[in-house]
Design a protein around this motif. Structure first.
Motif, PDB file in Angstrom:
ATOM      1  N   TYR A 263       0.846  -1.189   0.000  1.00 57.30           N
ATOM      2  CA  TYR A 263       0.000   0.000   0.000  1.00 57.30           C
ATOM      3  C   TYR A 263       0.889   1.249   0.000  1.00 57.30           C
ATOM      4  O   TYR A 263       1.955   1.274   0.625  1.00 57.30           O
ATOM      5  N   TYR A 264       0.392   2.262  -0.695  1.00 54.99           N
ATOM      6  CA  TYR A 264       1.071   3.561  -0.709  1.00 54.99           C
ATOM      7  C   TYR A 264       0.033   4.653  -0.483  1.00 54.99           C
ATOM      8  O   TYR A 264      -0.990   4.702  -1.170  1.00 54.99           O
ATOM      9  N   TYR A 265       0.286   5.526   0.488  1.00 45.92           N
ATOM     10  CA  TYR A 265      -0.636   6.626   0.808  1.00 45.92           C
ATOM     11  C   TYR A 265       0.135   7.936   0.819  1.00 45.92           C
ATOM     12  O   TYR A 265       1.272   7.999   1.318  1.00 45.92           O
ATOM     13  N   GLN A 266      -0.488   8.985   0.286  1.00 51.87           N
ATOM     14  CA  GLN A 266       0.111  10.313   0.339  1.00 51.87           C
ATOM     15  C   GLN A 266      -0.968  11.382   0.447  1.00 51.87           C
ATOM     16  O   GLN A 266      -1.967  11.345  -0.280  1.00 51.87           O
ATOM     17  N   LYS A 267      -0.763  12.301   1.371  1.00 50.55           N
ATOM     18  CA  LYS A 267      -1.620  13.471   1.484  1.00 50.55           C
ATOM     19  C   LYS A 267      -0.986  14.585   0.666  1.00 50.55           C
ATOM     20  O   LYS A 267       0.000  15.189   1.063  1.00 50.55           O
ATOM     21  N   VAL A 268      -1.563  14.822  -0.511  1.00 49.58           N
ATOM     22  CA  VAL A 268      -0.981  15.788  -1.440  1.00 49.58           C
ATOM     23  C   VAL A 268      -1.117  17.208  -0.905  1.00 49.58           C
ATOM     24  O   VAL A 268      -0.170  17.992  -0.913  1.00 49.58           O
ATOM     25  N   ASN A 269      -2.312  17.551  -0.448  1.00 48.37           N
ATOM     26  CA  ASN A 269      -2.557  18.850   0.166  1.00 48.37           C
ATOM     27  C   ASN A 269      -3.756  18.702   1.090  1.00 48.37           C
ATOM     28  O   ASN A 269      -4.202  17.593   1.368  1.00 48.37           O
ATOM     29  N   GLU A 270      -4.287  19.828   1.570  1.00 49.83           N
ATOM     30  CA  GLU A 270      -5.404  19.790   2.510  1.00 49.83           C
ATOM     31  C   GLU A 270      -6.674  19.232   1.882  1.00 49.83           C
ATOM     32  O   GLU A 270      -7.561  18.766   2.589  1.00 49.83           O
ATOM     33  N   GLU A 271      -6.786  19.276   0.552  1.00 47.59           N
ATOM     34  CA  GLU A 271      -7.993  18.798  -0.123  1.00 47.59           C
ATOM     35  C   GLU A 271      -7.841  17.406  -0.707  1.00 47.59           C
ATOM     36  O   GLU A 271      -8.816  16.646  -0.768  1.00 47.59           O
ATOM     37  N   LEU A 272      -6.648  17.026  -1.150  1.00 46.72           N
ATOM     38  CA  LEU A 272      -6.474  15.798  -1.924  1.00 46.72           C
ATOM     39  C   LEU A 272      -5.593  14.785  -1.205  1.00 46.72           C
ATOM     40  O   LEU A 272      -4.516  15.114  -0.695  1.00 46.72           O
ATOM     41  N   GLN A 273      -6.082  13.528  -1.186  1.00 39.51           N
ATOM     42  CA  GLN A 273      -5.323  12.391  -0.674  1.00 39.51           C
ATOM     43  C   GLN A 273      -5.409  11.268  -1.707  1.00 39.51           C
ATOM     44  O   GLN A 273      -6.463  11.050  -2.299  1.00 39.51           O
ATOM     45  N   VAL A 274      -4.306  10.547  -1.919  1.00 39.10           N
ATOM     46  CA  VAL A 274      -4.281   9.467  -2.891  1.00 39.10           C
ATOM     47  C   VAL A 274      -3.708   8.211  -2.242  1.00 39.10           C
ATOM     48  O   VAL A 274      -2.923   8.280  -1.295  1.00 39.10           O
ATOM     49  N   GLY A 275      -4.125   7.062  -2.772  1.00 38.90           N
ATOM     50  CA  GLY A 275      -3.631   5.785  -2.272  1.00 38.90           C
ATOM     51  C   GLY A 275      -3.551   4.766  -3.392  1.00 38.90           C
ATOM     52  O   GLY A 275      -4.361   4.784  -4.324  1.00 38.90           O
ATOM     53  N   VAL A 276      -2.576   3.860  -3.297  1.00 37.24           N
ATOM     54  CA  VAL A 276      -2.377   2.818  -4.301  1.00 37.24           C
ATOM     55  C   VAL A 276      -2.254   1.479  -3.575  1.00 37.24           C
ATOM     56  O   VAL A 276      -1.513   1.361  -2.594  1.00 37.24           O
ATOM     57  N   GLU A 277      -2.978   0.483  -4.066  1.00 36.28           N
ATOM     58  CA  GLU A 277      -2.926  -0.863  -3.506  1.00 36.28           C
ATOM     59  C   GLU A 277      -2.527  -1.844  -4.599  1.00 36.28           C
ATOM     60  O   GLU A 277      -3.115  -1.860  -5.677  1.00 36.28           O
ATOM     61  N   LEU A 278      -1.511  -2.677  -4.316  1.00 39.86           N
ATOM     62  CA  LEU A 278      -1.043  -3.672  -5.273  1.00 39.86           C
ATOM     63  C   LEU A 278      -1.010  -5.035  -4.594  1.00 39.86           C
ATOM     64  O   LEU A 278      -0.348  -5.206  -3.567  1.00 39.86           O
ATOM     65  N   GLU A 279      -1.742  -5.982  -5.159  1.00 39.86           N
ATOM     66  CA  GLU A 279      -1.782  -7.337  -4.619  1.00 39.86           C
ATOM     67  C   GLU A 279      -1.310  -8.319  -5.680  1.00 39.86           C
ATOM     68  O   GLU A 279      -1.827  -8.334  -6.797  1.00 39.86           O
ATOM     69  N   THR A 280      -0.326  -9.137  -5.321  1.00 41.02           N
ATOM     70  CA  THR A 280       0.211 -10.153  -6.235  1.00 41.02           C
ATOM     71  C   THR A 280       0.099 -11.515  -5.584  1.00 41.02           C
ATOM     72  O   THR A 280       0.556 -11.718  -4.459  1.00 41.02           O
ATOM     73  N   ASN A 281      -0.521 -12.471  -6.297  1.00 39.89           N
ATOM     74  CA  ASN A 281      -0.682 -13.831  -5.810  1.00 39.89           C
ATOM     75  C   ASN A 281       0.201 -14.756  -6.633  1.00 39.89           C
ATOM     76  O   ASN A 281       0.021 -14.883  -7.844  1.00 39.89           O
ATOM     77  N   TYR A 282       1.187 -15.386  -5.954  1.00 41.95           N
ATOM     78  CA  TYR A 282       2.132 -16.230  -6.677  1.00 41.95           C
ATOM     79  C   TYR A 282       1.452 -17.478  -7.238  1.00 41.95           C
ATOM     80  O   TYR A 282       1.720 -17.877  -8.374  1.00 41.95           O
ATOM     81  N   SER A 283       0.599 -18.115  -6.454  1.00 41.64           N
ATOM     82  CA  SER A 283      -0.022 -19.365  -6.886  1.00 41.64           C
ATOM     83  C   SER A 283      -0.971 -19.151  -8.061  1.00 41.64           C
ATOM     84  O   SER A 283      -1.055 -19.988  -8.963  1.00 41.64           O
ATOM     85  N   LEU A 284      -1.684 -18.032  -8.070  1.00 43.84           N
ATOM     86  CA  LEU A 284      -2.605 -17.731  -9.166  1.00 43.84           C
ATOM     87  C   LEU A 284      -1.918 -17.005 -10.316  1.00 43.84           C
ATOM     88  O   LEU A 284      -2.517 -16.809 -11.378  1.00 43.84           O
ATOM     89  N   LYS A 285      -0.673 -16.578 -10.084  1.00 45.97           N
ATOM     90  CA  LYS A 285       0.125 -15.872 -11.091  1.00 45.97           C
ATOM     91  C   LYS A 285      -0.628 -14.664 -11.652  1.00 45.97           C
ATOM     92  O   LYS A 285      -0.772 -14.490 -12.869  1.00 45.97           O
ATOM     93  N   GLY A 286      -1.114 -13.854 -10.742  1.00 46.89           N
ATOM     94  CA  GLY A 286      -1.847 -12.648 -11.150  1.00 46.89           C
ATOM     95  C   GLY A 286      -1.664 -11.521 -10.156  1.00 46.89           C
ATOM     96  O   GLY A 286      -1.291 -11.739  -9.003  1.00 46.89           O
ATOM     97  N   SER A 287      -1.909 -10.315 -10.638  1.00 45.73           N
ATOM     98  CA  SER A 287      -1.793  -9.121  -9.795  1.00 45.73           C
ATOM     99  C   SER A 287      -2.980  -8.212 -10.038  1.00 45.73           C
ATOM    100  O   SER A 287      -3.555  -8.199 -11.132  1.00 45.73           O
TER     101      SER A 287
END
Length: 351
Positions: A263-287
């Motif tokens: 997970y990645y989170y950043q508060k850009v300014n007082e109005e905007l916040q962004v987040g990124v989530e990345l999930e990778t499963n080795y057995s299913l070979k997918g992200s």
């Protein structure tokens, strides 16, 4: 820690999903936020954010503080993603006094979630902080007698316990007991869910999180599950977890034998916040990659949350306070380009 209650148990590759996914909506705290009011049913094992002990924003810079629980490790990023819904919802909440609140939830949905639920929340007189008091008793019931209930209490300055129970069709369908111990610079958590001694079934989860520095926290998660529906009768999963925070940026993740979650989170300014989530499963070979954001307009009392993922799903929720009336209007939309579906929802919160 998340919910350890699993609705299905099909393969060892799915154990992580079973541990972290629940079909119940989140807890409504006494000072209900917009999303928590909208989803006024109770999440087993969930703690109201206004009463959570671990508040990273209150940590003093340069001082090693308690890192909070593993359950809240990715909380800042997860809170940005909207809770989309379909159909119509009306929520009426009424505060009887400073300790007791009632709620009425009316839902109309084509997905089978239509109906009425009556809920109540009681907060005790044991004050721990300005927005933290115990014990906390929460529950709701529908006309068919299905009950969700949660009891949270702090037995000492460092020990908090939580018991959640779900009754469906007159039978105990789910239960979970969680104990959190908060040290000066570490946190230990133990959870036991769906214990059935006669069937030798249940889920045990142990968490440990240590503050290595004022910015870095490291820990681990151990999950043990047994039962007739578990392949081989039992399975164990060990994961390493970490969080690094630097000002308005928070990076966290969990590394297991079959998957990695970051997970990645950043508060850009007082109005905007962004987040990124990345999930990778080795057995299913997918992200799967998901991007979420929250944009606040204080002048108009409007909050907009949106998300888009690599599966072609786009969702958003608009929350608008209708001042000076105690009303909040909500508009939700979600589109799946892969399934070629679009769902629209609207809601009104009174109180």
């Amino acid at each position: 820690m998340g919910n350890v209650i699993a609705a299905s148990q099909k393969s060892s590759a799915k154990i992580e999903d079973k541990i972290n996914v629940s079909t119940l909506p989140p807890d409504p705290p006494v000072n209900m936020g917009l999303e928590s009011r909208l989803n006024s049913d109770i999440y087993l094992g969930s703690t109201p954010s206004s009463f959570t002990e671990a508040n990273l924003e209150d940590s003093q810079i340069g001082t090693i503080q308690s890192p909070g629980t593993v359950e809240d490790l990715h909380k800042k990023c997860k809170d940005l993603f909207p809770s989309v819904f379909e159909g119509a919802k009306l929520i009426v909440s009424n505060g009887i006094n400073n300790h007791f609140q009632l709620s009425h939830t009316f839902t109309l949905s084509s997905e089978g979630g239509s109906g009425y639920r009556f809920g109540g929340t009681y907060v005790g007189t044991k004050m721990i902080g300005p927005n933290e008091a115990y014990p906390i008793l929460q529950g709701d019931i529908d006309p068919r007698g299905n009950i969700n209930s949660t009891v949270i209490h702090q037995f000492g300055p460092k020990l908090t316990s939580r018991l959640s129970v779900q009754i469906q069709n007159g039978k105990l369908s789910a239960s979970q007991l969680t104990n959190d111990y908060k040290g000066d610079n570490c946190t230990c958590s133990l959870a036991l869910a769906n214990l059935d001694i006669s069937k030798r079934a249940g889920v045990f989860v142990a968490h440990y999180l240590q503050s290595v520095s004022s910015n870095l926290a490291l820990g681990s998660e151990l999950v043990y599950q047994c039962g007739r529906n578990v392949p081989g009768g039992e399975m164990t999963m060990l994961s390493a977890v970490a969080r690094y925070s630097l000002g308005d940026i928070v990076v966290s993740g969990a590394l297991g034998a079959e998957s990695i979650h970051t997970y990645y989170y950043q508060k850009v300014n007082e109005e905007l916040q962004v987040g990124v989530e990345l999930e990778t499963n080795y057995s299913l070979k997918g992200s799967t990659l998901s991007v979420g954001y929250q944009y606040d307009l204080p002048v108009t009392d409007t909050c907009f949350r949106g998300t888009i993922d690599s599966n072609g799903t786009v969702g958003a929720v608009l929350e608008k306070k209708l001042n000076p009336l105690p009303f909040t209007f909500l508009l939700s939309g979600v589109m799946s380009h892969k399934q070629k579906q679009f769902k629209l929802g609207c809601g009104l919160i009174i109180g």
